[in-house]
Write an enzyme that holds these catalytic residues in place. Structure first.
Site, mmCIF file in Angstrom:
data_model
loop_
_atom_site.group_PDB
_atom_site.id
_atom_site.type_symbol
_atom_site.label_atom_id
_atom_site.label_comp_id
_atom_site.label_asym_id
_atom_site.label_seq_id
_atom_site.Cartn_x
_atom_site.Cartn_y
_atom_site.Cartn_z
ATOM 1 N N GLY A 153 0.788 -1.216 0.000
ATOM 2 C CA GLY A 153 0.000 0.000 0.000
ATOM 3 C C GLY A 153 0.824 1.271 0.000
ATOM 4 N N HIS A 154 0.128 2.379 -0.151
ATOM 5 C CA HIS A 154 0.739 3.700 -0.287
ATOM 6 C C HIS A 154 1.623 4.073 0.907
ATOM 7 C CE1 HIS A 154 -1.779 5.695 2.779
ATOM 8 N NE2 HIS A 154 -2.716 4.847 2.389
ATOM 9 N N ASP A 155 2.721 4.775 0.625
ATOM 10 C CA ASP A 155 3.600 5.358 1.644
ATOM 11 C C ASP A 155 4.264 4.322 2.550
ATOM 12 O OD1 ASP A 155 3.177 8.387 1.325
ATOM 13 O OD2 ASP A 155 1.119 7.662 1.508
ATOM 14 N N ALA B 165 1.159 3.267 4.670
ATOM 15 C CA ALA B 165 1.943 3.995 5.672
ATOM 16 C C ALA B 165 2.531 3.082 6.746
ATOM 17 C CB ALA B 165 1.099 5.102 6.304
#
Length: 315
Positions: A220-222, A240
């Protein structure tokens, strides 16, 4: 996301039609969402629940929908809808730019790298030396691939973050936050077939040097993955998350968002990680526990019918 050059608070306030509370002669150097803010960044907040978190974060410039007490080193930009203001800034500095060619003219590809047919390389992508990119791989805008990287067929690098602003007092509850982050794949990483690695919302998703990823893995993102990690098939990692060096996640492990997995942790197959766990330990179960303790527990569970018969005399 870092701006090409610092922008003044005066310009910013005029651009988003904001009232300024604080020193309007300062300059912002970037924009980020709350999980990744750094000094010089702009961040937005539109719910009282998160006011204190934003005010006390590293961000120096806070787009907010109400004037509140704040330290002298913070500047408030007060607007009716902070989310819309945030989106306007992102869209201005990272506008959508279509690419009509399979490999964008703005992409840079290092010496010795080979791209199979049907590979798509977006705008401003950088691919290092001696990489092998297999058929039907997609590398989206602004992503960075290091040296000696292998990416197997069907994988997507830099897909949109699954990240939405949520308000149930409007017709469309979930409004997508525009992505302005990147994916950075460091040297000697190998990525299997049909994986998806989401770009950061406003920062970077990073896969550390020497990490090996099996087929059908989602990151997932970040999320920041350390060096020399090993992820088996169907691992899913939410946004994150911070994963240390040398971590091993076996097949179908699920990892929740905004947590940390310590260096050299091992998580056995089909386990669920809902909160941060220490490094240098082996885990199993959902939610995960120390693997040895969990195995003992399973042994005792199997013995329950036998113990019940001894206690009650009934089968």
């Amino acid at each position: 996301m870092q701006f090409p050059s610092p922008i003044s608070v005066k310009w910013l306030a005029e651009f988003i039609n904001a009232e300024v509370a604080g020193n309007e002669n300062l300059f912002a150097t970037g924009i980020n969402e709350i999980h990744k803010v750094e000094n010089g960044d702009i961040v937005f907040v539109d719910h009282p629940k998160y006011y204190d978190k934003c005010i006390n974060s590293n961000a120096n410039f806070i787009i907010i929908n109400k004037k509140v007490d704040h330290p002298d080193n913070k500047v408030l930009l007060i607007v009716e809808n902070p989310f819309d203001a945030y989106c306007k800034i992102v869209d201005h500095f990272r506008p959508f730019a279509p690419s009509t060619k399979t490999i964008s003219e703005t992409a840079k590809i290092g010496e010795g790298s080979f791209l199979y047919p049907n590979t798509v390389v977006g705008n401003h992508v950088v691919i290092g030396k001696n990489c092998i990119i297999h058929p039907n791989v997609t590398i989206m805008d602004f992503c960075v691939i290091g040296d000696n990287v292998v990416i197997q067929s069907g994988t997507v690098i830099g897909s949109n973050a699954f990240y939405y602003n949520t308000k149930k007092d409007r017709e469309i509850w979930y409004k997508k936050m525009p992505d302005c982050g990147r994916v950075i794949i460091e040297d000697f990483v190998e990525i299997g077939a049909n994986c998806t690695i989401d770009r950061g919302v406003s920062h970077d998703t990073i896969i550390g040097k020497g990490t090996k990823i099996d087929n059908l893995v989602h990151i997932g993102h970040d999320t920041v993955v350390g060096s020399n990690c090993l992820f088996a098939a169907q691992v899913g990692i939410a946004g994150a998350t911070t994963i240390g060096n040398g971590v091993i996640l076996w097949g179908q492990v699920g990892v929740s968002k905004t947590l940390t997995i310590g260096d050299n942790a091992v998580v056995y197959a089909q386990s669920g990680v809902p909160a941060s766990i220490d490094g240098n330990k082996v885990y199993f179960g959902s939610p995960v526990e120390n693997a040895k303790d969990k195995m003992k527990e399973l042994v005792w569970i199997k013995r329950i019918p036998e113990l019940w018969e001894k206690v009650t005399g009934k089968q």
